[in-house]
Design a protein around this motif. Structure first.
Motif, short mmCIF file in Angstrom:
data_model
loop_
_atom_site.label_atom_id
_atom_site.label_comp_id
_atom_site.label_asym_id
_atom_site.label_seq_id
_atom_site.Cartn_x
_atom_site.Cartn_y
_atom_site.Cartn_z
N ALA A 5 0.81 -1.23 0.00
CA ALA A 5 0.00 0.00 0.00
C ALA A 5 0.83 1.27 0.00
CB ALA A 5 -0.92 0.00 1.22
N LEU A 6 2.17 1.15 -0.01
CA LEU A 6 3.01 2.34 0.14
C LEU A 6 2.69 3.43 -0.87
CD1 LEU A 6 5.43 3.64 1.63
CD2 LEU A 6 6.90 2.67 -0.16
N HIS A 7 2.42 3.05 -2.11
CA HIS A 7 2.20 4.03 -3.17
C HIS A 7 0.71 4.27 -3.42
CE1 HIS A 7 6.45 3.71 -3.81
NE2 HIS A 7 6.37 2.44 -4.17
N ASP A 8 -0.10 4.02 -2.41
CA ASP A 8 -1.54 4.10 -2.55
C ASP A 8 -2.15 4.77 -1.32
OD1 ASP A 8 -4.41 2.72 -2.18
OD2 ASP A 8 -3.87 2.64 -4.30
N ALA A 9 -3.32 5.33 -1.48
CA ALA A 9 -4.01 5.96 -0.35
C ALA A 9 -4.29 4.96 0.77
CB ALA A 9 -5.32 6.58 -0.83
N ALA A 10 -4.32 3.67 0.44
CA ALA A 10 -4.59 2.63 1.44
C ALA A 10 -3.51 2.57 2.52
CB ALA A 10 -4.73 1.27 0.76
N LEU A 11 -2.36 3.22 2.30
CA LEU A 11 -1.31 3.23 3.31
C LEU A 11 -1.82 3.83 4.62
CD1 LEU A 11 1.70 2.72 4.00
CD2 LEU A 11 2.13 5.10 3.33
N VAL A 12 -2.71 4.78 4.54
CA VAL A 12 -3.23 5.43 5.75
C VAL A 12 -3.93 4.42 6.64
CG1 VAL A 12 -4.87 7.15 6.62
CG2 VAL A 12 -3.42 7.69 4.66
N ASP A 13 -4.81 3.60 6.05
CA ASP A 13 -5.52 2.60 6.84
C ASP A 13 -4.56 1.52 7.34
OD1 ASP A 13 -8.02 3.78 6.70
OD2 ASP A 13 -8.55 2.76 4.84
N TRP A 14 -3.56 1.16 6.51
CA TRP A 14 -2.57 0.15 6.91
C TRP A 14 -1.83 0.63 8.15
CZ3 TRP A 14 2.62 -0.50 7.75
CH2 TRP A 14 3.12 -1.81 7.70
N CYS A 15 -1.36 1.87 8.13
CA CYS A 15 -0.62 2.42 9.26
C CYS A 15 -1.52 2.61 10.47
CB CYS A 15 0.03 3.74 8.88
SG CYS A 15 1.41 3.59 7.71
N ALA A 16 -2.74 3.06 10.25
CA ALA A 16 -3.66 3.28 11.36
C ALA A 16 -3.94 1.97 12.10
CB ALA A 16 -4.96 3.89 10.86
N ALA A 17 -4.04 0.87 11.35
CA ALA A 17 -4.27 -0.43 11.98
C ALA A 17 -3.07 -0.84 12.83
CB ALA A 17 -4.56 -1.48 10.91
N LYS A 18 -1.86 -0.58 12.33
CA LYS A 18 -0.66 -0.90 13.11
C LYS A 18 -0.57 -0.03 14.36
CE LYS A 18 0.68 -3.92 10.08
NZ LYS A 18 0.50 -5.36 10.37
N PHE A 19 -0.88 1.24 14.21
CA PHE A 19 -0.87 2.13 15.36
C PHE A 19 -1.89 1.68 16.41
CE2 PHE A 19 0.89 5.69 12.52
CZ PHE A 19 2.16 5.54 13.03
N ALA A 20 -3.05 1.21 15.96
CA ALA A 20 -4.06 0.71 16.91
C ALA A 20 -3.54 -0.51 17.66
CB ALA A 20 -5.35 0.37 16.16
N ASP A 21 -2.77 -1.36 16.98
CA ASP A 21 -2.21 -2.55 17.62
C ASP A 21 -1.23 -2.19 18.74
OD1 ASP A 21 -3.63 -4.33 16.04
OD2 ASP A 21 -2.00 -4.62 14.59
N VAL A 22 -0.44 -1.13 18.51
CA VAL A 22 0.60 -0.77 19.49
C VAL A 22 0.14 0.30 20.48
CG1 VAL A 22 1.72 1.10 18.18
CG2 VAL A 22 3.11 -0.44 19.61
N ALA A 23 -1.08 0.80 20.28
CA ALA A 23 -1.60 1.87 21.15
C ALA A 23 -1.62 1.50 22.63
CB ALA A 23 -3.00 2.29 20.69
N PRO A 24 -1.92 0.25 23.02
CA PRO A 24 -1.92 -0.05 24.46
C PRO A 24 -0.59 0.27 25.15
CG PRO A 24 -3.05 -1.78 23.27
CD PRO A 24 -2.43 -0.89 22.23
N LEU A 25 0.52 0.08 24.45
CA LEU A 25 1.81 0.43 25.05
C LEU A 25 1.94 1.94 25.20
CD1 LEU A 25 5.26 -1.08 24.58
CD2 LEU A 25 4.99 1.35 24.11
N LEU A 26 1.53 2.68 24.18
CA LEU A 26 1.56 4.14 24.27
C LEU A 26 0.74 4.62 25.46
CD1 LEU A 26 2.00 7.05 23.32
CD2 LEU A 26 0.12 6.73 21.71
N PHE A 27 -0.47 4.09 25.59
CA PHE A 27 -1.34 4.53 26.68
C PHE A 27 -0.73 4.22 28.04
CE2 PHE A 27 -5.13 3.64 23.65
CZ PHE A 27 -4.86 4.81 22.95
N TRP A 28 -0.11 3.04 28.17
CA TRP A 28 0.48 2.68 29.45
C TRP A 28 1.62 3.64 29.81
CZ3 TRP A 28 4.58 1.72 32.36
CH2 TRP A 28 4.38 1.07 33.59
#
Length: 230
Positions: A196-219
């Motif tokens: 998805a790097l060269h596509d608008a879909a990169l935003v959703d790809w990254c957002a999903a990864k950020f959601a996965d790691v968000a619990p560590l950020l919140f802690w």
């Protein structure tokens, strides 16, 4: 401008910058920098901002250099490497009040051949480190172990270990003695460029990864960074 992916010339630019890391080359390619590095980065920040706000309403996504977008210039004052420019695109989306460097946050780095996604805080200041060491010796420290298991299961590596042994004055036989050797805490995913790097879909790809790691950020935010500001 709507984000439509990083152009293929973004990767070519970063690759060439790696090979020709000089002011002369950069000046000759400044318009490319503005069109294939800076503008897509700004568009990406604007596009992912609402996605990050859905994860945390206190996150900052500001599409400007020295805000969410890091400068391309390297700080060479204290480095043996005197090359003047970074050969990658760095971004940070910090969570909480105050300066970005005083907050935990989400991280993004695009290199000529890899994409790094992560969250946390790379280095605790003195007060944060005191909070970190104190909370590691309480029951709240056990809640972090659950978080770390979750982010590792999502494919993230955990970083922050600094000391070879438990620092003086701390219990060397503590159940979380390994974490007492940390002076920061972050988790990161180091992967080849996604399709998805060269596509608008990169935003959703990254957002999903950020959601996965968000619990560590919140802690880190809630147990170390914000209490240290009080």
């Amino acid at each position: 401008m709507a984000f439509s992916g990083f152009p293929k010339d973004t990767i070519a630019f970063l690759t060439e910058l790696t090979a020709h890391n000089s002011k002369e080359w950069f000046d000759e390619n400044r318009k490319r920098y503005e069109s294939v590095y800076l503008q897509p980065a700004k568009d990406f920040v604007d596009a992912i901002g609402p996605k990050l706000a859905a994860i945390s309403p206190t996150v900052h996504a500001e599409a400007a250099v020295n805000k969410s977008i890091f400068r391309v210039n390297r700080d060479t004052r204290f480095s043996a490497d005197k090359t003047p420019y970074k050969n990658h695109i760095d971004m940070m989306f910090w969570d909480g009040a105050g300066r970005s460097r005083d907050c935990a946050g989400f991280f993004f780095r695009l290199t000529p051949d890899r994409l790094h996604i992560g969250a946390g805080k790379h280095g605790f200041d003195k007060t944060e480190l005191e909070h970190w060491r104190a909370v590691m010796q309480t029951d709240e420290g056990a809640t972090l172990e659950v978080v770390l298991d979750k982010v590792r299961a999502a494919g993230f590596a955990v970083g922050g270990e600094h000391y070879k042994t438990v620092p003086r004055g701390l219990p060397k036989d503590h159940a979380r003695a390994d974490l007492l050797r940390y002076n920061g805490l972050h988790a990161f995913l180091d992967a080849p460029h996604p399709k998805a790097l060269h596509d608008a879909a990169l935003v959703d790809w990254c957002a999903a990864k950020f959601a996965d790691v968000a619990p560590l950020l919140f802690w880190v935010r809630d147990h170390v960074v914000e209490p240290a500001k009080a």
